[in-house]
Design an enzyme around this catalytic site. Structure first.
Site, PDB file in Angstrom:
ATOM      1  N   PRO A   9       0.793  -1.224   0.000  1.00  0.00           N
ATOM      2  CA  PRO A   9       0.000   0.000   0.000  1.00  0.00           C
ATOM      3  C   PRO A   9       0.831   1.282   0.000  1.00  0.00           C
ATOM      4  O   PRO A   9       1.861   1.371   0.657  1.00  0.00           O
ATOM      5  CB  PRO A   9      -0.829  -0.100   1.283  1.00  0.00           C
ATOM      6  CG  PRO A   9      -0.162  -1.122   2.123  1.00  0.00           C
ATOM      7  CD  PRO A   9       0.552  -2.042   1.190  1.00  0.00           C
ATOM      8  N   ASN A  10       0.350   2.215  -0.777  1.00  0.00           N
ATOM      9  CA  ASN A  10       0.880   3.577  -0.907  1.00  0.00           C
ATOM     10  C   ASN A  10       2.209   3.666  -1.637  1.00  0.00           C
ATOM     11  O   ASN A  10       2.705   4.760  -1.885  1.00  0.00           O
ATOM     12  CB  ASN A  10       0.976   4.266   0.465  1.00  0.00           C
ATOM     13  CG  ASN A  10      -0.374   4.336   1.140  1.00  0.00           C
ATOM     14  OD1 ASN A  10      -1.341   4.775   0.531  1.00  0.00           O
ATOM     15  ND2 ASN A  10      -0.452   3.872   2.366  1.00  0.00           N
ATOM     16  N   ARG A  17       4.976  10.842  -2.477  1.00  0.00           N
ATOM     17  CA  ARG A  17       4.649  10.661  -1.059  1.00  0.00           C
ATOM     18  C   ARG A  17       5.885  10.885  -0.189  1.00  0.00           C
ATOM     19  O   ARG A  17       6.894  10.215  -0.339  1.00  0.00           O
ATOM     20  CB  ARG A  17       4.146   9.233  -0.855  1.00  0.00           C
ATOM     21  CG  ARG A  17       3.903   8.880   0.574  1.00  0.00           C
ATOM     22  CD  ARG A  17       3.563   7.395   0.710  1.00  0.00           C
ATOM     23  NE  ARG A  17       3.472   7.053   2.114  1.00  0.00           N
ATOM     24  CZ  ARG A  17       3.725   5.860   2.593  1.00  0.00           C
ATOM     25  NH1 ARG A  17       4.090   4.890   1.798  1.00  0.00           N
ATOM     26  NH2 ARG A  17       3.612   5.634   3.880  1.00  0.00           N
ATOM     27  N   TYR A  22      10.970   8.866   1.529  1.00  0.00           N
ATOM     28  CA  TYR A  22      10.978   7.858   0.467  1.00  0.00           C
ATOM     29  C   TYR A  22      11.701   8.302  -0.803  1.00  0.00           C
ATOM     30  O   TYR A  22      11.788   7.532  -1.748  1.00  0.00           O
ATOM     31  CB  TYR A  22       9.537   7.461   0.115  1.00  0.00           C
ATOM     32  CG  TYR A  22       8.802   6.868   1.289  1.00  0.00           C
ATOM     33  CD1 TYR A  22       9.086   5.580   1.728  1.00  0.00           C
ATOM     34  CD2 TYR A  22       7.832   7.595   1.979  1.00  0.00           C
ATOM     35  CE1 TYR A  22       8.427   5.028   2.810  1.00  0.00           C
ATOM     36  CE2 TYR A  22       7.163   7.046   3.057  1.00  0.00           C
ATOM     37  CZ  TYR A  22       7.463   5.767   3.472  1.00  0.00           C
ATOM     38  OH  TYR A  22       6.812   5.226   4.542  1.00  0.00           O
ATOM     39  N   ASN A  71       8.069  -5.482  -0.480  1.00  0.00           N
ATOM     40  CA  ASN A  71       7.904  -4.320   0.384  1.00  0.00           C
ATOM     41  C   ASN A  71       6.413  -4.260   0.699  1.00  0.00           C
ATOM     42  O   ASN A  71       5.627  -3.769  -0.100  1.00  0.00           O
ATOM     43  CB  ASN A  71       8.380  -3.033  -0.302  1.00  0.00           C
ATOM     44  CG  ASN A  71       8.336  -1.843   0.629  1.00  0.00           C
ATOM     45  OD1 ASN A  71       7.622  -1.848   1.630  1.00  0.00           O
ATOM     46  ND2 ASN A  71       9.079  -0.805   0.290  1.00  0.00           N
ATOM     47  N   ALA A  74       2.860  -0.763   5.052  1.00  0.00           N
ATOM     48  CA  ALA A  74       2.297  -0.798   6.401  1.00  0.00           C
ATOM     49  C   ALA A  74       1.783  -2.174   6.792  1.00  0.00           C
ATOM     50  O   ALA A  74       1.698  -2.484   7.981  1.00  0.00           O
ATOM     51  CB  ALA A  74       1.185   0.231   6.524  1.00  0.00           C
ATOM     52  N   GLU A  95      12.351  -9.362   2.551  1.00  0.00           N
ATOM     53  CA  GLU A  95      11.571  -8.203   2.994  1.00  0.00           C
ATOM     54  C   GLU A  95      12.416  -6.953   2.788  1.00  0.00           C
ATOM     55  O   GLU A  95      13.582  -6.913   3.165  1.00  0.00           O
ATOM     56  CB  GLU A  95      11.226  -8.360   4.472  1.00  0.00           C
ATOM     57  CG  GLU A  95      10.492  -7.177   5.069  1.00  0.00           C
ATOM     58  CD  GLU A  95      10.263  -7.329   6.568  1.00  0.00           C
ATOM     59  OE1 GLU A  95       9.913  -6.312   7.187  1.00  0.00           O
ATOM     60  OE2 GLU A  95      10.442  -8.432   7.124  1.00  0.00           O
ATOM     61  N   HIS A  97      12.491  -2.517   2.868  1.00  0.00           N
ATOM     62  CA  HIS A  97      11.910  -1.214   3.210  1.00  0.00           C
ATOM     63  C   HIS A  97      12.845  -0.133   2.704  1.00  0.00           C
ATOM     64  O   HIS A  97      14.069  -0.252   2.831  1.00  0.00           O
ATOM     65  CB  HIS A  97      11.713  -1.080   4.726  1.00  0.00           C
ATOM     66  CG  HIS A  97      10.789  -2.107   5.260  1.00  0.00           C
ATOM     67  ND1 HIS A  97       9.422  -2.023   5.102  1.00  0.00           N
ATOM     68  CD2 HIS A  97      11.031  -3.276   5.905  1.00  0.00           C
ATOM     69  CE1 HIS A  97       8.867  -3.085   5.637  1.00  0.00           C
ATOM     70  NE2 HIS A  97       9.827  -3.870   6.126  1.00  0.00           N
ATOM     71  N   ARG A 104      12.126   5.162  12.790  1.00  0.00           N
ATOM     72  CA  ARG A 104      10.835   5.834  12.636  1.00  0.00           C
ATOM     73  C   ARG A 104       9.935   5.546  13.831  1.00  0.00           C
ATOM     74  O   ARG A 104      10.400   5.141  14.893  1.00  0.00           O
ATOM     75  CB  ARG A 104      10.210   5.395  11.315  1.00  0.00           C
ATOM     76  CG  ARG A 104      11.105   5.817  10.142  1.00  0.00           C
ATOM     77  CD  ARG A 104      10.513   5.548   8.803  1.00  0.00           C
ATOM     78  NE  ARG A 104       9.254   6.275   8.658  1.00  0.00           N
ATOM     79  CZ  ARG A 104       8.350   5.968   7.735  1.00  0.00           C
ATOM     80  NH1 ARG A 104       8.567   4.977   6.891  1.00  0.00           N
ATOM     81  NH2 ARG A 104       7.240   6.668   7.638  1.00  0.00           N
TER      82      ARG A 104
END
Length: 153
Positions: A9-10, A17, A22, A71, A74, A95, A97, A104
């Site tokens: 998502p996103n 964004r 990012y 990735n 969330a 995985e 990111h 964060r």
């Protein structure tokens, strides 16, 4: 070799964004750079904002591709369903990111999918994807070498 990159998502909004976190590059131009960097690897790409659609894609491809770069966005911090899906696949999953999630918000410090993945790469911007592909190539090479050794003995 065929590697599937899956973004959650996103991540369709990369380049727009929160560029301070990012970066300002959209994913599609970066994907073309990856394909040029790894010309002998077929790199497929999929993105969805919907958890069930991500699971469907992983199940569809996770038994025929050689590796997956995931990735989960969330969903990393919320999805036991993705964890269970990853554990069921034949293909190794890395995985990824873009940001260092451990620098964060605290809720991003826990991943429900890490324990099901072959490894985790975070904090290197979009270059995290390149590092994951290199890791999958190393895993594939190691597996092939081991298979040859086992065949000989």
């Amino acid at each position: 070799m065929r590697i599937l990159i899956v973004n959650g998502p996103n991540l369709n909004l990369l380049g727009q964004r929160e560029p301070g976190i990012y970066g300002s590059e959209a994913f599609e131009p970066y994907l073309e750079k990856l394909r040029a960097l790894f010309p002998d690897v077929e790199i497929a790409y999929f993105q969805s904002n919907i958890e069930g659609v991500l699971i469907d894609k992983l199940q569809q491809e996770g038994f025929s591709c050689d590796g997956i770069v995931l990735n989960a966005g969330a969903y990393t911090h919320t999805s036991i369903a993705l964890h269970d899906c990853i554990r069921s696949l034949r293909a190794p999953v890395i995985e990824v990111h873009i940001s260092n999630v451990h620098q964060r918000e605290e809720f991003r410090h826990h991943s429900f999918i890490s324990s099901a993945c072959r490894g985790v790469i975070c904090g290197f911007g979009l270059d995290s994807y390149r590092l994951a592909i290199e890791a999958l190539l190393a895993v594939d090479s190691s597996w092939r070498s081991q298979a040859v050794v086992n065949i000989k003995h």
